[in-house]
Design a protein around this motif. Sequence first.
Motif, PDB file in Angstrom:
ATOM      1  N   GLN A  80       0.823  -1.212   0.000  1.00  0.00           N
ATOM      2  CA  GLN A  80       0.000   0.000   0.000  1.00  0.00           C
ATOM      3  C   GLN A  80       0.856   1.262   0.000  1.00  0.00           C
ATOM      4  OE1 GLN A  80      -3.484  -0.054  -0.070  1.00  0.00           O
ATOM      5  NE2 GLN A  80      -3.127  -2.236  -0.461  1.00  0.00           N
ATOM      6  N   TYR A  81       1.998   1.194   0.692  1.00  0.00           N
ATOM      7  CA  TYR A  81       2.870   2.352   0.843  1.00  0.00           C
ATOM      8  C   TYR A  81       4.279   1.964   0.400  1.00  0.00           C
ATOM      9  CZ  TYR A  81      -0.981   2.993   4.135  1.00  0.00           C
ATOM     10  OH  TYR A  81      -2.224   3.036   4.717  1.00  0.00           O
ATOM     11  N   PRO A  82       4.586   2.031  -0.877  1.00  0.00           N
ATOM     12  CA  PRO A  82       5.875   1.541  -1.405  1.00  0.00           C
ATOM     13  C   PRO A  82       7.094   2.228  -0.791  1.00  0.00           C
ATOM     14  CG  PRO A  82       4.293   1.901  -3.189  1.00  0.00           C
ATOM     15  CD  PRO A  82       3.683   2.488  -1.960  1.00  0.00           C
ATOM     16  N   ARG A  83       6.935   3.408  -0.223  1.00  0.00           N
ATOM     17  CA  ARG A  83       8.072   4.114   0.356  1.00  0.00           C
ATOM     18  C   ARG A  83       8.309   3.735   1.824  1.00  0.00           C
ATOM     19  NH1 ARG A  83       7.383  10.398  -1.028  1.00  0.00           N
ATOM     20  NH2 ARG A  83       9.439  10.399  -0.003  1.00  0.00           N
ATOM     21  N   LEU A  84       7.554   2.779   2.320  1.00  0.00           N
ATOM     22  CA  LEU A  84       7.666   2.396   3.725  1.00  0.00           C
ATOM     23  C   LEU A  84       9.066   1.883   4.062  1.00  0.00           C
ATOM     24  CD1 LEU A  84       6.226   1.755   6.487  1.00  0.00           C
ATOM     25  CD2 LEU A  84       5.929  -0.571   5.588  1.00  0.00           C
ATOM     26  N   ARG A  85       9.616   2.386   5.170  1.00  0.00           N
ATOM     27  CA  ARG A  85      10.826   1.842   5.762  1.00  0.00           C
ATOM     28  C   ARG A  85      10.453   1.216   7.105  1.00  0.00           C
ATOM     29  NH1 ARG A  85      14.362   6.067   7.168  1.00  0.00           N
ATOM     30  NH2 ARG A  85      12.489   7.347   7.287  1.00  0.00           N
ATOM     31  N   TYR A  86      11.061   0.082   7.419  1.00  0.00           N
ATOM     32  CA  TYR A  86      10.626  -0.735   8.554  1.00  0.00           C
ATOM     33  C   TYR A  86      11.832  -1.211   9.343  1.00  0.00           C
ATOM     34  CZ  TYR A  86       9.294  -5.390  10.480  1.00  0.00           C
ATOM     35  OH  TYR A  86       9.112  -6.506  11.258  1.00  0.00           O
ATOM     36  N   ALA A  87      11.729  -1.128  10.665  1.00  0.00           N
ATOM     37  CA  ALA A  87      12.739  -1.683  11.562  1.00  0.00           C
ATOM     38  C   ALA A  87      12.031  -2.538  12.596  1.00  0.00           C
ATOM     39  CB  ALA A  87      13.537  -0.579  12.252  1.00  0.00           C
ATOM     40  N   ASN A  88      12.691  -3.612  13.015  1.00  0.00           N
ATOM     41  CA  ASN A  88      12.140  -4.488  14.043  1.00  0.00           C
ATOM     42  C   ASN A  88      13.215  -4.693  15.111  1.00  0.00           C
ATOM     43  OD1 ASN A  88      11.167  -6.665  15.603  1.00  0.00           O
ATOM     44  ND2 ASN A  88       9.990  -7.460  13.868  1.00  0.00           N
ATOM     45  N   LEU A  89      13.024  -4.036  16.253  1.00  0.00           N
ATOM     46  CA  LEU A  89      13.995  -4.083  17.342  1.00  0.00           C
ATOM     47  C   LEU A  89      13.681  -5.167  18.365  1.00  0.00           C
ATOM     48  CD1 LEU A  89      14.374  -0.247  18.057  1.00  0.00           C
ATOM     49  CD2 LEU A  89      15.517  -1.645  16.318  1.00  0.00           C
ATOM     50  N   ALA A  90      12.573  -5.884  18.166  1.00  0.00           N
ATOM     51  CA  ALA A  90      12.128  -6.873  19.148  1.00  0.00           C
ATOM     52  C   ALA A  90      13.133  -8.013  19.277  1.00  0.00           C
ATOM     53  CB  ALA A  90      10.767  -7.421  18.749  1.00  0.00           C
ATOM     54  N   LEU A  91      13.236  -8.545  20.482  1.00  0.00           N
ATOM     55  CA  LEU A  91      14.176  -9.629  20.736  1.00  0.00           C
ATOM     56  C   LEU A  91      13.600 -10.543  21.811  1.00  0.00           C
ATOM     57  CD1 LEU A  91      16.989 -10.460  19.704  1.00  0.00           C
ATOM     58  CD2 LEU A  91      17.954  -9.322  21.708  1.00  0.00           C
ATOM     59  N   ARG A  92      13.688 -11.836  21.536  1.00  0.00           N
ATOM     60  CA  ARG A  92      13.138 -12.844  22.447  1.00  0.00           C
ATOM     61  C   ARG A  92      13.708 -12.700  23.857  1.00  0.00           C
ATOM     62  NH1 ARG A  92      15.302 -17.664  18.887  1.00  0.00           N
ATOM     63  NH2 ARG A  92      14.880 -16.044  17.346  1.00  0.00           N
ATOM     64  N   GLY A  93      12.834 -12.954  24.828  1.00  0.00           N
ATOM     65  CA  GLY A  93      13.251 -12.935  26.221  1.00  0.00           C
ATOM     66  C   GLY A  93      13.260 -11.583  26.893  1.00  0.00           C
ATOM     67  N   LYS A  94      12.992 -10.522  26.150  1.00  0.00           N
ATOM     68  CA  LYS A  94      13.085  -9.189  26.741  1.00  0.00           C
ATOM     69  C   LYS A  94      11.967  -8.940  27.752  1.00  0.00           C
ATOM     70  CE  LYS A  94      16.735  -7.479  24.747  1.00  0.00           C
ATOM     71  NZ  LYS A  94      17.935  -7.143  25.554  1.00  0.00           N
ATOM     72  N   MET A  95      12.369  -8.443  28.907  1.00  0.00           N
ATOM     73  CA  MET A  95      11.405  -7.956  29.889  1.00  0.00           C
ATOM     74  C   MET A  95      10.989  -6.546  29.488  1.00  0.00           C
ATOM     75  SD  MET A  95      11.447 -10.639  31.810  1.00  0.00           S
ATOM     76  CE  MET A  95      10.726 -10.281  33.431  1.00  0.00           C
ATOM     77  N   LEU A  96       9.852  -6.094  30.043  1.00  0.00           N
ATOM     78  CA  LEU A  96       9.332  -4.791  29.634  1.00  0.00           C
ATOM     79  C   LEU A  96      10.327  -3.669  29.942  1.00  0.00           C
ATOM     80  CD1 LEU A  96       7.068  -3.137  28.418  1.00  0.00           C
ATOM     81  CD2 LEU A  96       5.973  -3.059  30.676  1.00  0.00           C
ATOM     82  N   ALA A  97      10.994  -3.727  31.083  1.00  0.00           N
ATOM     83  CA  ALA A  97      11.954  -2.672  31.425  1.00  0.00           C
ATOM     84  C   ALA A  97      13.077  -2.595  30.396  1.00  0.00           C
ATOM     85  CB  ALA A  97      12.530  -2.914  32.817  1.00  0.00           C
ATOM     86  N   GLU A  98      13.494  -3.745  29.859  1.00  0.00           N
ATOM     87  CA  GLU A  98      14.530  -3.744  28.835  1.00  0.00           C
ATOM     88  C   GLU A  98      14.017  -3.131  27.537  1.00  0.00           C
ATOM     89  OE1 GLU A  98      17.269  -7.571  29.597  1.00  0.00           O
ATOM     90  OE2 GLU A  98      15.148  -8.045  29.267  1.00  0.00           O
ATOM     91  N   ILE A  99      12.774  -3.421  27.195  1.00  0.00           N
ATOM     92  CA  ILE A  99      12.172  -2.819  25.998  1.00  0.00           C
ATOM     93  C   ILE A  99      12.127  -1.300  26.143  1.00  0.00           C
ATOM     94  CG2 ILE A  99      10.051  -2.645  24.637  1.00  0.00           C
ATOM     95  CD1 ILE A  99       9.492  -5.589  25.418  1.00  0.00           C
ATOM     96  N   VAL A 100      11.721  -0.851  27.315  1.00  0.00           N
ATOM     97  CA  VAL A 100      11.615   0.595  27.562  1.00  0.00           C
ATOM     98  C   VAL A 100      12.996   1.246  27.551  1.00  0.00           C
ATOM     99  CG1 VAL A 100      10.931   2.337  29.250  1.00  0.00           C
ATOM    100  CG2 VAL A 100       9.441   0.362  28.822  1.00  0.00           C
ATOM    101  N   ASP A 101      13.968   0.606  28.162  1.00  0.00           N
ATOM    102  CA  ASP A 101      15.311   1.207  28.277  1.00  0.00           C
ATOM    103  C   ASP A 101      16.103   1.141  26.981  1.00  0.00           C
ATOM    104  OD1 ASP A 101      14.761   1.771  30.914  1.00  0.00           O
ATOM    105  OD2 ASP A 101      15.866   0.043  31.709  1.00  0.00           O
ATOM    106  N   GLU A 102      15.935   0.058  26.212  1.00  0.00           N
ATOM    107  CA  GLU A 102      16.797  -0.163  25.050  1.00  0.00           C
ATOM    108  C   GLU A 102      16.139   0.198  23.723  1.00  0.00           C
ATOM    109  OE1 GLU A 102      17.789  -4.299  25.307  1.00  0.00           O
ATOM    110  OE2 GLU A 102      18.593  -4.114  27.357  1.00  0.00           O
ATOM    111  N   GLN A 103      14.833   0.011  23.603  1.00  0.00           N
ATOM    112  CA  GLN A 103      14.169   0.177  22.316  1.00  0.00           C
ATOM    113  C   GLN A 103      13.425   1.510  22.179  1.00  0.00           C
ATOM    114  OE1 GLN A 103      11.793  -3.380  21.458  1.00  0.00           O
ATOM    115  NE2 GLN A 103      13.354  -4.694  22.348  1.00  0.00           N
ATOM    116  N   VAL A 104      12.769   1.941  23.232  1.00  0.00           N
ATOM    117  CA  VAL A 104      12.013   3.198  23.160  1.00  0.00           C
ATOM    118  C   VAL A 104      12.917   4.391  22.823  1.00  0.00           C
ATOM    119  CG1 VAL A 104      10.632   4.851  24.495  1.00  0.00           C
ATOM    120  CG2 VAL A 104      10.104   2.398  24.599  1.00  0.00           C
TER     121      VAL A 104
END
Length: 257
Positions: free
Chosen positions: A40-64
């Motif tokens: 639908q949006y050919p110019r879309l750029r995409y990143a996926n920072l998710a990683l197995r085993g991450k606790m929410l605090a790690e997601i907030v500290d490292e990915q946000v």
Amino acid sequence: MSVWESWIALGDSFTEGVGDDGPDGCIGWADRLAAALAEQYPRLRYANLALRGKMLAEIVDEQVPVVEELRPQLVTLCGGGNDIITPGSDVDDVAALFESAVRRLRAAGCDVVMFTGPDPRVQPLLRRVRGKVAIYNGHLRAIAEAHGAMVVDLWSMRVLHDRRSWCEDRLHFSTEGHRRIALRAAEVLGVPGQADWREPLPPEPPQHWLNERRADLAWTTTHLLPWVRRQLTGESLGDGLQPKRPELTPIRLRSRS
């Protein structure tokens, strides 16, 4: 309908795509949704920072913080599941941390998509925290309403009550489960789908009870006991691994099975 040209996916194994194996590693609902969005949006750029085993605090500290720096137009956030299944965790505290992340993502100018937890009633390990998941989902819906976020409601997806939507470890979704979730997320985003996520799976042949008990024993040895050991030692499936798509890059379309 909004037009998104940049999207960063945040989270743990669910968003990384564990359980949906492809020739080059995990695929998962996010990669499948990215392909649909790119059509639908050919110019879309995409990143996926998710990683197995991450606790929410790690997601907030490292990915946000990456989102706060890059300020993509769209962010998907799913986290807290690993916290909730940890004995002694407090759902209210997990939800408060999740809300702090949503507040930061919205302050960065991003559209935010959240995911409720699925109903784990068919899974022996996760079923024990079904009440905690339900309470957490109530928090998530309130957070979404307060901050103008979109919600993909996995709890109401009856097709996920089918064990074939889960992979053999009974913790992660199968390829079919990820495919259905991608279709549901596309619907929330207003992206035309090629199939109906609501369609029931075909009837499953009856299983002999002895075969089911053998499968339970194999699961206990192969998956449950290692999970318990990781809980006791603080190990993570993601130790030593890096996100599979750490930078915003264009989508290379590929066939979706």
